[in-house]
Design a protein around this motif. Structure first.
Motif, PDB file in Angstrom:
ATOM      1  N   LYS A   9      -3.367  -2.695   6.608  1.00 37.55           N
ATOM      2  CA  LYS A   9      -2.495  -1.672   7.188  1.00 37.55           C
ATOM      3  C   LYS A   9      -3.061  -0.309   6.816  1.00 37.55           C
ATOM      4  CE  LYS A   9       1.056   0.483   8.952  1.00 37.55           C
ATOM      5  NZ  LYS A   9       1.199   0.620  10.418  1.00 37.55           N
ATOM      6  N   GLN A  10      -3.296   0.505   7.846  1.00 42.07           N
ATOM      7  CA  GLN A  10      -3.928   1.785   7.645  1.00 42.07           C
ATOM      8  C   GLN A  10      -3.015   2.933   8.060  1.00 42.07           C
ATOM      9  OE1 GLN A  10      -8.101   1.012   8.525  1.00 42.07           O
ATOM     10  NE2 GLN A  10      -8.407   3.239   8.764  1.00 42.07           N
ATOM     11  N   TYR A  11      -3.048   4.020   7.300  1.00 47.40           N
ATOM     12  CA  TYR A  11      -2.393   5.279   7.673  1.00 47.40           C
ATOM     13  C   TYR A  11      -3.490   6.329   7.779  1.00 47.40           C
ATOM     14  CZ  TYR A  11       1.965   3.013   6.190  1.00 47.40           C
ATOM     15  OH  TYR A  11       3.028   2.160   6.052  1.00 47.40           O
ATOM     16  N   GLY A  12      -3.898   6.643   8.998  1.00 46.05           N
ATOM     17  CA  GLY A  12      -5.030   7.562   9.159  1.00 46.05           C
ATOM     18  C   GLY A  12      -6.287   6.931   8.581  1.00 46.05           C
ATOM     19  N   ASP A  13      -6.928   7.643   7.657  1.00 48.66           N
ATOM     20  CA  ASP A  13      -8.148   7.132   7.030  1.00 48.66           C
ATOM     21  C   ASP A  13      -7.862   6.288   5.796  1.00 48.66           C
ATOM     22  OD1 ASP A  13      -9.715   8.446   8.907  1.00 48.66           O
ATOM     23  OD2 ASP A  13      -9.811  10.296   7.723  1.00 48.66           O
ATOM     24  N   LYS A  14      -6.603   6.257   5.360  1.00 43.73           N
ATOM     25  CA  LYS A  14      -6.260   5.539   4.126  1.00 43.73           C
ATOM     26  C   LYS A  14      -5.802   4.120   4.433  1.00 43.73           C
ATOM     27  CE  LYS A  14      -2.944   5.532   0.299  1.00 43.73           C
ATOM     28  NZ  LYS A  14      -3.885   5.015  -0.700  1.00 43.73           N
ATOM     29  N   LYS A  15      -6.387   3.154   3.732  1.00 48.53           N
ATOM     30  CA  LYS A  15      -5.953   1.765   3.839  1.00 48.53           C
ATOM     31  C   LYS A  15      -4.890   1.510   2.772  1.00 48.53           C
ATOM     32  CE  LYS A  15      -9.950  -0.478   5.952  1.00 48.53           C
ATOM     33  NZ  LYS A  15     -10.996  -1.518   5.789  1.00 48.53           N
ATOM     34  N   ALA A  16      -3.629   1.437   3.209  1.00 51.90           N
ATOM     35  CA  ALA A  16      -2.539   1.183   2.267  1.00 51.90           C
ATOM     36  C   ALA A  16      -2.581  -0.254   1.772  1.00 51.90           C
ATOM     37  CB  ALA A  16      -1.197   1.468   2.933  1.00 51.90           C
ATOM     38  N   VAL A  17      -2.999  -1.173   2.662  1.00 49.18           N
ATOM     39  CA  VAL A  17      -3.214  -2.583   2.306  1.00 49.18           C
ATOM     40  C   VAL A  17      -4.566  -2.970   2.886  1.00 49.18           C
ATOM     41  CG1 VAL A  17      -2.347  -4.931   2.440  1.00 49.18           C
ATOM     42  CG2 VAL A  17      -0.736  -3.028   2.433  1.00 49.18           C
ATOM     43  N   ASP A  18      -5.418  -3.565   2.039  1.00 50.12           N
ATOM     44  CA  ASP A  18      -6.815  -3.773   2.414  1.00 50.12           C
ATOM     45  C   ASP A  18      -7.208  -5.244   2.255  1.00 50.12           C
ATOM     46  OD1 ASP A  18      -9.490  -3.574   2.950  1.00 50.12           O
ATOM     47  OD2 ASP A  18      -9.961  -2.170   1.336  1.00 50.12           O
TER      48      ASP A  18
END
Length: 235
Positions: A9-18
């Protein structure tokens, strides 16, 4: 009961869950721990169908969440860390509303409301508007509402926050009861002592990535869960 495969799950460039993979089997109490912002709540919200996700798959009781979200949601209950209930309703109105959503017969719901209301010492307050409840009372009501349709899978985000010691003990007993009946529980917590005593299995997440999981003995060895957690998240 809950299978998460390569969840991202990604928010913009940040992967909150990878690329997270976990499996919670019937009868298991599975703890999910990590620092603030590690991705616990995002994972939980994806698992219950509140958040969409960018990659991976989630299965509940063998059903793919994206194929049949309604069937999946009928099998689960979710308790958030901060229960946002309908303040204009009374406690009993809210419980009946939830029972209606899950099509719980009238005689069955009455029995369960009485059982859980008495267990959490909330029965005498059910005729009162939720807006007058303390945080702890709202948390108790959210727990009762979650249990009213006897879910196969109970998912909770910091469920012990706001509960007094007696209510926390009651919740632990009910968690064991649900699992003994073939259900499963997946919950996040910052209270590592509780997780260590309560959980069959544990998963530790850091910056969206799973860094360790397994039985309690496999994860902590001869150390305490707190010591292992601090070692892992600080590496």
């Amino acid at each position: 009961m809950l299978k998460i495969e390569h969840l991202t799950k990604q928010y913009g460039d940040k992967k909150a869950v990878d690329d997270l993979s976990l499996e919670i089997r019937p009868g298991e109490i599975y703890g999910f721990i990590g620092h603030n912002g590690a991705g616990k709540t995002t994972t939980i919200k994806c698992a219950i169908g509140i958040l969409d996700y960018d990659a991976g798959d989630i299965f509940i009781d063998g059903i793919r969440l994206k194929d049949d979200p309604i069937a999946c949601k009928k099998r689960i209950a979710y308790i958030p860390d901060n229960p946002d209930l309908y303040d204009y309703m009374t406690g009993i109105q809210f419980l009946n509303f939830i029972a209606d959503v899950f099509e719980v017969p009238a005689n069955v719901r009455q029995e369960r409301i009485r059982k859980y209301g008495d267990a959490f010492a909330l029965t005498s307050d059910l005729a009162t508007n939720i807006g007058s409840y303390s945080h702890g009372m709202k948390q108790k009501l959210a727990v009762i509402a979650a249990l009213i349709h006897e879910p196969k899978l109970l998912i909770m985000d910091e469920p012990f926050v706001g509960l007094d010691p007696k209510a926390a003990f009651t919740l632990k007993e009910l968690m064991h009861e649900l699992c003994a009946a073939g259900g499963a529980i997946f919950f996040s917590t910052h209270v590592l002592e509780v997780a260590e005593k309560l959980c069959d299995k544990i998963a530790i997440i850091r910056n969206g990535k799973l860094i360790k999981s397994g039985t309690m003995e496999e994860v902590k060895g001869d150390e305490s869960l707190e010591e292992v957690f601090l070692e892992l998240v600080e590496d």
